[in-house]
Design an enzyme around this catalytic site. Structure first.
Site, PDB file in Angstrom:
ATOM      1  N   GLU A 229      98.379 -98.966 -76.658  1.00  0.00           N
ATOM      2  CA  GLU A 229      99.758 -99.161 -77.122  1.00  0.00           C
ATOM      3  C   GLU A 229     100.712 -98.680 -76.025  1.00  0.00           C
ATOM      4  O   GLU A 229     100.711 -97.505 -75.666  1.00  0.00           O
ATOM      5  CB  GLU A 229      99.988 -98.368 -78.408  1.00  0.00           C
TER       6      GLU A 229
ATOM      7  N   LYS B 210     110.939 -83.510 -91.102  1.00  0.00           N
ATOM      8  CA  LYS B 210     111.103 -83.192 -89.677  1.00  0.00           C
ATOM      9  C   LYS B 210     111.324 -84.465 -88.863  1.00  0.00           C
ATOM     10  O   LYS B 210     110.428 -85.277 -88.710  1.00  0.00           O
ATOM     11  CB  LYS B 210     109.864 -82.484 -89.130  1.00  0.00           C
TER      12      LYS B 210
ATOM     13  N   GLU C 263     101.075 -93.528 -90.761  1.00  0.00           N
ATOM     14  CA  GLU C 263     101.456 -94.858 -90.256  1.00  0.00           C
ATOM     15  C   GLU C 263     101.478 -94.729 -88.743  1.00  0.00           C
ATOM     16  O   GLU C 263     102.355 -94.081 -88.183  1.00  0.00           O
ATOM     17  CB  GLU C 263     102.825 -95.250 -90.822  1.00  0.00           C
TER      18      GLU C 263
ATOM     19  N   CYS D   1     106.201 -99.950 -83.910  1.00  0.00           N
ATOM     20  CA  CYS D   1     104.762 -99.802 -84.162  1.00  0.00           C
ATOM     21  C   CYS D   1     104.101-101.147 -84.417  1.00  0.00           C
ATOM     22  O   CYS D   1     102.968-101.382 -84.025  1.00  0.00           O
ATOM     23  CB  CYS D   1     104.521 -98.857 -85.329  1.00  0.00           C
TER      24      CYS D   1
END
Ligand code: NDP
Length: 491
Positions: free
Chosen positions: A385, A175, A250, A284
């Protein structure tokens, strides 16, 4: 692209059962570039049934590694031959500068090649245990794997997920992000063209809270692998508990990039720009916290700001553009909110941080690269973040303080150290609670080396032999070489 892009389930290009569609937007101008079908849980269930059948009944699980390797080498070649087409499409959909998209296509092809090669390499162990027993340890595919990826590296994340899973003999339900499905659709056309058997690799399009959640909770899926935000990772982890799925996550980061006064000054400035502003900061592993030794702080920031202001922001397809738009209006507003928050928290905005509205960019989601100094460790802009072109700077006095600040985060994905003292560089890196690190560099990524984080940055590793092993179960086989009775019970 054609007028309606479909999903690929059980070897067929299909519409969503509910007949829904979704427009895909170019983040550089807000225009619709494609319409794709929008699947839901029931479409994902069809894909799961196909993947299960392909694995258990149609024989994919027994396919010789050499055949899995052949298909994957063919996929890598087919992708590489279409680098221009894939790179342009990636830029159109994601926004990133074309030269970055070209690197992504090359890296994706290289990743498929790496795992094609690994499929046929030795994976087991043998032990002489107690005479006359011999123990073999073999690795077997896990089974049906669900894979969910984000929008920041749509094609590359597809390669990182599909490469090891298919090479190891699993079947897959993949996906992409609802925002960036276009290169994945084209990749699946190649998967079909090179001859993967039906049901082995399935593409389901749709939103995270429908298709994604179904993948996370479906009892016929043996493993779920996810890349994305930590909050989403947590919800996937919870949904996966039902059938105790194998999981790889992750997740996010707020990674420290530590500059000591003895570093090569210009090299450190240059890598710092690369650490935070590549891919619009939507990375990331981004070096989103810059830790600078006090004695060079002012001079370093002055040079960094000077160079940051020169970064050419614009539509990724335009010649010379170095940074594209953010992925969506929602995400842009989220990043701009963080800039406002930083100011309110008392940090000093040294440059950037505004939406770019002139030069024909007003319809896109462009944000000037920003740098904040005068931060304190407890500020939200230092801890959370932001996932955009916003760098926060922290000052340190000595090695000990650098390490303490670096590790003062819930995350543990990546980190870098710049120094000309080799022993100090290694000493500091060894104290970092993070899975991906660099000395005198930041961000280069290699297919051979494991990728993943400590703490709330995730579980498991991608890439390398570690990434392959994440898609295998380990079985011990104990063989009695002298099959006589054991004689434990006397009568
Ligand atoms: P998400 O983590 O929400 O999205 C990543 C993928 O997960 C997408 O395919 C998404 O689907 C899917 N997803 C979303 N919700 C669920 C769910 N409940 N169950 C299963 N799958 C789900 O990222 P966002 O786009 O929302 O970004 C939010 C923040 O996450 C970013 O600002 C950033 O901080 C972080 N992030 C981190 C990334 C990383 O690589 N570490 C990558 C992307 C984001 P869909 O998009 O189709 O709805």
């Amino acid at each position: 692209m054609e007028s309606l892009e479909k999903m690929y389930i059980d070897g067929q290009w299909v519409s969503a059962l509910a007949g829904k569609t979704r427009n895909i937007i170019n983040p550089a101008d807000g225009c619709v570039i494609a319409t794709v079908v929008e699947g839901a849980a029931e479409d994902a269930q069809l894909a799961v049934a196909a993947a299960k059948r392909a694995f258990y009944e149609d024989g994919w699980m027994e396919t010789p590694p050499v055949e899995r390797a052949r298909l994957m080498f063919a996929l890598a070649d087919a992708l590489e031959q279409r680098t221009d087409k894939f790179a342009k499409l990636e830029t159109l959909n994601n926004g990133k500068a074309l030269r970055e998209a070209e690197c992504d296509v090359g890296d994706a092809a290289a990743c498929f090649r790496y795992y094609a090669g690994l499929a046929t390499k030795p994976h087991g162990q043998t032990y002489d245990v107690v005479d006359p027993m011999q123990t073999l340890v073999v690795r077997e595919p896990i089974g049906v794997c669900g894979q969910i990826v984000p929008w920041n590296y749509p094609l590359l994340m597809a390669a990182w997920k599909l490469g090891p899973a298919l090479a190891a003999g699993n079947t897959v339900i993949f996906k992409p992000s609802e925002l960036t499905p276009l290169t994945a659709i084209k990749l699946f056309e190649l998967i079909e063209a090179v001859g993967y058997p039906k049901g082995v690799a399935n593409l389901v399009l749709g939103a995270g809270n429908t298709v994604g959640q179904e993948i996370a909770k479906n009892y016929d899926i043996d493993k779920v692998a996810f890349t994305g935000g930590t909050t989403t990772g947590r919800s996937i982890m919870m949904a996966a508990t039902g059938n105790i799925k194998n999981i790889s996550l992750e997740l996010g980061g707020k990674s420290p990039n530590i500059i000591f006064a003895d570093a090569d000054f210009e090299a450190a400035v240059d890598w710092t720009l690369f650490a935070i502003f590549i891919n619009q900061g939507e990375v990331c592993s981004a070096g989103s916290r810059l830790l600078i030794e006090e004695s060079i702080h002012d001079e370093f920031i002055e040079r960094l700001v000077e160079r940051t202001k020169k970064i050419k922001v614009g539509p990724g397809l335009e010649e010379g553009v170095e940074m594209g738009p953010l992925i969506s209006e929602t995400h842009m507003n989220r990043v701009l909110d963080y800039v406002e928050l930083g100011k309110k928290e008392g940090a000093k905005l040294m440059c950037g941080g505004q939406r770019i509205l002139g030069d024909g960019l007003e319809k896109g989601y462009f944000v000037e690269p920003a740098i904040f100094t005068n931060t304190t460790p407890d500020m939200r802009i230092v801890q959370e973040e932001i996932f955009g072109p916003v760098l926060v700077v922290q000052k340190f006095k000595d090695e000990k303080e650098a390490i303490a600040l670096a590790n003062n985060t819930i995350y543990g994905l990546a980190g870098g150290v710049f120094t000309q003292d080799g022993a100090k560089g290694l000493r500091v890196i060894k104290k970092l609670r993070a899975g991906i690190t660099w000395i005198n560099a930041y961000n280069p990524t290699y297919n051979e080396a494991p990728w993943g984080g400590y703490k709330q940055s995730g579980i498991g590793r991608e890439l390398g032999t570690f990434g392959f092993e994440e898609y295998t179960e380990v079985k011990q086989i104990n063989i009695n070489l002298d099959p006589s009775p054991i004689g434990w019970f006397k009568n």
